[in-house]
Design a protein around this motif. Sequence first.
Motif, PDB file in Angstrom:
ATOM      1  N   LEU A  26      -0.425   3.913  14.756  1.00 33.25           N
ATOM      2  CA  LEU A  26      -1.041   4.569  13.600  1.00 33.25           C
ATOM      3  C   LEU A  26      -0.327   4.208  12.308  1.00 33.25           C
ATOM      4  O   LEU A  26      -0.968   4.008  11.270  1.00 33.25           O
ATOM      5  N   ALA A  27       0.991   4.089  12.352  1.00 32.30           N
ATOM      6  CA  ALA A  27       1.756   3.704  11.162  1.00 32.30           C
ATOM      7  C   ALA A  27       1.370   2.288  10.707  1.00 32.30           C
ATOM      8  O   ALA A  27       1.186   2.038   9.508  1.00 32.30           O
ATOM      9  N   PHE A  28       1.212   1.372  11.662  1.00 33.18           N
ATOM     10  CA  PHE A  28       0.832   0.002  11.307  1.00 33.18           C
ATOM     11  C   PHE A  28      -0.618  -0.076  10.821  1.00 33.18           C
ATOM     12  O   PHE A  28      -0.934  -0.872   9.944  1.00 33.18           O
ATOM     13  N   VAL A  29      -1.494   0.745  11.376  1.00 34.36           N
ATOM     14  CA  VAL A  29      -2.877   0.787  10.896  1.00 34.36           C
ATOM     15  C   VAL A  29      -2.892   1.323   9.462  1.00 34.36           C
ATOM     16  O   VAL A  29      -3.575   0.768   8.589  1.00 34.36           O
ATOM     17  N   LEU A  30      -2.123   2.363   9.197  1.00 35.29           N
ATOM     18  CA  LEU A  30      -2.021   2.918   7.844  1.00 35.29           C
ATOM     19  C   LEU A  30      -1.479   1.874   6.865  1.00 35.29           C
ATOM     20  O   LEU A  30      -2.017   1.694   5.770  1.00 35.29           O
ATOM     21  N   ALA A  31      -0.426   1.165   7.278  1.00 41.07           N
ATOM     22  CA  ALA A  31       0.125   0.106   6.422  1.00 41.07           C
ATOM     23  C   ALA A  31      -0.932  -0.974   6.178  1.00 41.07           C
ATOM     24  O   ALA A  31      -1.061  -1.482   5.049  1.00 41.07           O
ATOM     25  N   GLY A  32      -1.700  -1.293   7.209  1.00 43.15           N
ATOM     26  CA  GLY A  32      -2.774  -2.278   7.054  1.00 43.15           C
ATOM     27  C   GLY A  32      -3.797  -1.837   6.024  1.00 43.15           C
ATOM     28  O   GLY A  32      -4.240  -2.633   5.193  1.00 43.15           O
ATOM     29  N   PHE A  33      -4.169  -0.550   6.067  1.00 38.57           N
ATOM     30  CA  PHE A  33      -5.116  -0.033   5.068  1.00 38.57           C
ATOM     31  C   PHE A  33      -4.533  -0.118   3.663  1.00 38.57           C
ATOM     32  O   PHE A  33      -5.234  -0.484   2.716  1.00 38.57           O
ATOM     33  N   LEU A  34      -3.262   0.186   3.528  1.00 41.05           N
ATOM     34  CA  LEU A  34      -2.625   0.078   2.205  1.00 41.05           C
ATOM     35  C   LEU A  34      -2.632  -1.366   1.724  1.00 41.05           C
ATOM     36  O   LEU A  34      -2.880  -1.637   0.546  1.00 41.05           O
ATOM     37  N   PHE A  35      -2.370  -2.309   2.628  1.00 42.86           N
ATOM     38  CA  PHE A  35      -2.398  -3.723   2.269  1.00 42.86           C
ATOM     39  C   PHE A  35      -3.792  -4.151   1.821  1.00 42.86           C
ATOM     40  O   PHE A  35      -3.939  -4.922   0.884  1.00 42.86           O
ATOM     41  N   VAL A  36      -4.827  -3.649   2.499  1.00 38.94           N
ATOM     42  CA  VAL A  36      -6.203  -4.024   2.163  1.00 38.94           C
ATOM     43  C   VAL A  36      -6.649  -3.372   0.860  1.00 38.94           C
ATOM     44  O   VAL A  36      -7.272  -4.009   0.015  1.00 38.94           O
ATOM     45  N   LEU A  37      -6.307  -2.095   0.676  1.00 34.85           N
ATOM     46  CA  LEU A  37      -6.769  -1.356  -0.500  1.00 34.85           C
ATOM     47  C   LEU A  37      -6.010  -1.703  -1.775  1.00 34.85           C
ATOM     48  O   LEU A  37      -6.590  -1.670  -2.868  1.00 34.85           O
ATOM     49  N   GLN A  38      -4.725  -2.031  -1.645  1.00 33.39           N
ATOM     50  CA  GLN A  38      -3.922  -2.329  -2.831  1.00 33.39           C
ATOM     51  C   GLN A  38      -3.014  -3.538  -2.610  1.00 33.39           C
ATOM     52  O   GLN A  38      -1.782  -3.426  -2.662  1.00 33.39           O
ATOM     53  N   PRO A  39      -3.597  -4.702  -2.380  1.00 31.59           N
ATOM     54  CA  PRO A  39      -2.766  -5.877  -2.089  1.00 31.59           C
ATOM     55  C   PRO A  39      -1.841  -6.274  -3.240  1.00 31.59           C
ATOM     56  O   PRO A  39      -0.737  -6.757  -3.009  1.00 31.59           O
ATOM     57  N   SER A  40      -2.269  -6.037  -4.463  1.00 37.38           N
ATOM     58  CA  SER A  40      -1.437  -6.422  -5.618  1.00 37.38           C
ATOM     59  C   SER A  40      -0.129  -5.637  -5.670  1.00 37.38           C
ATOM     60  O   SER A  40       0.869  -6.108  -6.206  1.00 37.38           O
TER      61      SER A  40
END
Length: 176
Positions: free
Chosen positions: A21-35
Amino acid sequence: MNRVEISISKRKMIISLMGCLAFVLAGFLFVLQPSTFAGKTVVRSGSMIMIVGVLSILFFGLCGYFIAKKLFTKTPGLIIDDRGIADQSSGIQSGFIPWHDIKEISTFKIFKQQFVTVLLKDPQKYIDAESNPAKKKVMQANLRSAGTPYCISTNTLNIKFKALHALLTERLQRSR
């Protein structure tokens, strides 16, 4: 021989699920705010950060699904009896392996992760019999890297690595 049932460790499964779940959450953060992450990590490109995020969501989401599914099952993770071994401990289960098809019980280590390996007399027979293409690919990869399609991890089981290795080795000897 007595039948031994080794249960799935709920504690280990919950810890693994939380990691997924932590890695999925990090993945969402990467997708939503890559900059936000571009330039602050090894990866400098925002689009590459997005790709890493999507891959993280897909891979760890799939792992989390299998872990959650295992978490709520009542079946033992591993059954050892006078006929052989039935491994149901992972998302890609090994199934039943009769003692007469087992050449040796050994160990294999990759990236600090130890596995009890079930070396077969005819591993290709088991790979050819597998109908699930994804499982077949994993079995082929295991055969190339560990010398067998069947590797058992104690990550999800209620038993220590050395104890499992000793138990399986002793049961194989007894079966002969």
